[in-house]
Motif scaffolding. Structure first.
Motif: not given
Length: 599
Positions: A99-128
């Motif tokens: 995926v490539v993305h321009n712009g801002i995902v304003e609810n990315y922190q809530a989505l990231r927290d949800e995905l992390t709780a489900e076992g997803v490992d993130f490799e970047s600090e981006t909202d994308t």
């Protein structure tokens, strides 16, 4: 700001060649990392921090040939610093989607927290990165690529232009919301980009996506749908410029080329709009616009200075007008009604703050006009009317010819919105392109730049129509030289800024005409001279300011309006030559972007 490029072909053209050419063409937008992903039964992703050359030099280009589907990106950091990990494209955990993305995902922190709780490992600090992981979740649940993409987009809040490729599919999926995305219709396939220069070498036929629309690009067709999946009709438009227009044409920098293109740009802006015999202004685009007021301008950066110029013109013609920084505009706190005309000035037609302000104005019931350089842009489509400045493509991040064209277009708009005589204005405008050419041919800006390049700071002063020019002169100096520069209303120097004046701070004084304001500015110049600061007068010679100046930049004698345009050209040249003396990255100044598509 961030740039997207994508390509789906029929096998005749390698995707990697299109992507690399597109990324090179998007460098002008401003960026700090780049990357590509190509798909052919598997995803191959390569990305690097730094300039495009860093990616290009490490890319196994030959091994990527033969693939005809891919996406690329130039990133301008918002979430997380520039790094290889934060560069786009981003993938899901199993490398099934990129995926490539321009712009801002304003609810990315809530989505990231949800995905992390489900076992997803993130490799970047981006909202994308939340986007490919959301898609990956849907794929794991059995969804097809298009369904998985739509489900992920439905979870996003904020502004975005998103494109995705899948290992298992020969299609690109894309969506847009308050961030530009355009399709290119070619003979050998379909293209996708945040801006048409990314694919102008291949096709000049385009389709502009609207907010809330999705696109599916495959080797044989493209389909545009709404949020519900219903196919929508699209209009294929033909761009009026080609790849050659966007080249340097032998100049060392795009900025210098575009400064020298101003006579042509101004003639294009005026063509068919002024009648020299009757001294009238005709704007076909605004034929059904009923003059109304108050007039409120909303804009950012250079366009804000042009808007200030436009508001001054209207006020002197008896029309109440105000200028607002778009980022500070709040329709709930500003008196906006059905009789209000809100004018958004934006060269790209995509500036996020200006678009937000225009949308607020629309919701408040005001009539809206976009003054823009870009046909088919968001501003042009969403406003009630669009007045095009016709400057042609501008590649350098620092605006030059678009500012001059905005000045002329807003002068025409002021004539259109008022009942005052247009005779003197029209006669002056007809001469402006030749006067600008005279400035370009005779300017001694390079000599002055060499003399003052080591100054501690640069100050710019002016009154009336020349005040916005002073502000713009300072902005240009800041943008491309990285030296401290400030613009002031000339009368304000003695109310504080004079404390900064010294022998090491040249003051550029814009003095046009022989009116009261010009003579008051001469008095301010005398105050500066008395404090031993060097003075550079930008003048048409109608006052005696040259007696008090150390150096002079001359412009042809005309009126305040024309003088503001020609004086600005001299200041552009000064900034360019100072930056050149300093060896700056003139076309791509640090930390800046051409089109600012985030708030």
């Amino acid at each position: 700001m961030c740039g997207i490029v994508g390509y789906v072909g029929n096998g005749e053209t390698d995707a990697i060649d299109v992507l690399l050419n597109g990324l090179s063409s998007l460098e002008y937008r401003g960026y700090d990392s780049t990357g590509v992903a190509v798909a052919n039964g598997a995803l191959r992703v390569h990305k690097r921090e730094g300039e495009f050359s860093a990616l290009e030099s490490t890319l196994p280009t030959e091994s990527l040939r033969g693939d005809s589907i891919g996406i690329g990106h130039t990133r301008w950091s918002t979430h997380g610093p520039p790094s290889d990990a934060n560069a786009h494209p981003h993938t899901d955990s199993e490398n099934r989607v990129a995926v490539v993305h321009n712009g801002i995902v304003e609810n990315y922190q809530a989505l990231r927290d949800e995905l992390t709780a489900e076992g997803v490992d993130f490799e970047s600090e981006t909202d994308t990165e939340v986007i490919p992981h959301l898609i990956g979740q849907a794929l794991s649940a059995g969804a097809a690529p298009e369904t998985a993409f739509r489900r992920a987009i439905d979870r996003l809040e904020g502004s975005y232009a998103v494109a995705a490729v899948f290992a298992s599919s020969d299609e690109i999926y894309a969506a847009r919301q308050e961030s530009p995305l355009v399709l290119g219709i070619g003979d050998d396939g379909y293209y996708l980009a945040s801006d048409a220069p990314a694919f102008i070498d291949y096709t000049d036929r385009v389709v502009y996506l609207e907010d809330g629309q999705f696109a599916r690009l495959s080797p044989g067709e493209f389909v545009v749908t709404d949020a519900n999946g219903t196919v929508v009709d699209t209009t294929v438009e033909t761009l009026e410029w080609d790849a050659e227009d966007a080249g340097k044409s032998g100049y060392d920098h795009y900025m210098l080329k575009e400064i020298n293109e101003q006579p042509t740009a101004l003639r294009q802006c005026l063509r068919g709009r002024v009648d020299g015999l009757s001294s009238t202004v005709e704007l076909a685009e605004l034929a059904d616009l009923e003059p109304s007021w108050p007039v409120q301008f909303v804009a950012c950066g250079t366009s804000y200075h042009a808007a200030m110029f436009g508001a001054e013109l209207l006020r002197e013609r008896g029309v109440p007008a105000q200028t607002f920084l778009a980022s500070e505009y709040d329709a709930d706190r500003v008196l906006v009604g059905e009789s209000t005309l809100v004018v958004g000035v934006t060269q790209s037609g995509e500036t996020a703050d200006t678009m937000r302000a225009l949308r607020e104005a629309n919701r408040a019931g005001a009539r809206t006009v976009a003054v823009t350089n870009t046909v088919g842009s968001s501003a042009a489509r969403e406003c009630d009317h669009a007045l095009y400045i016709r400057a042609g493509p501008e590649i350098c991040v620092a605006a030059t010819k678009t500012f001059a064209s905005q000045q002329v277009a807003l002068t025409l708009l002021a004539c259109r919105l008022s009942d005052a005589s247009t005779h003197d204005v029209v006669q002056a405008l007809r001469d402006v392109p030749d006067q600008v050419q005279h400035v370009l041919d005779t300017s001694r800006a390079s000599e002055i730049a060499a003399e003052y390049v080591d100054s501690d700071a640069f100050f710019f002063i002016g009154r009336g129509h020349q005040y916005p020019v002073a502000l713009e002169g300072a902005l240009k100096m800041k943008e491309i030289t990285y030296r401290h520069a400030e613009g002031f209303a000339a009368g304000e120097l003695k109310h504080g800024p004079m404390a900064l004046v010294s022998e090491e701070t040249p003051v550029f004084a814009v003095v046009i005409g022989d009116g009261e304001r010009a003579h008051k500015t001469v008095s301010n110049v005398k105050e500066v001279e008395a404090r031993d600061a060097p003075v550079v007068a930008v003048t048409d010679g109608q006052t005696d300011v040259e007696r008090y100046a150390d150096r002079v930049l001359k412009v042809p004698a005309s009126n305040d309006v024309a003088g503001a345009i020609t004086a600005n050209v001299q200041l552009q040249l000064v900034s360019y030559w100072v930056a050149n003396e300093l060896g700056r990255s003139i076309d791509k100044p640090r930390h800046l972007a051409k089109s600012v598509t985030v708030e």
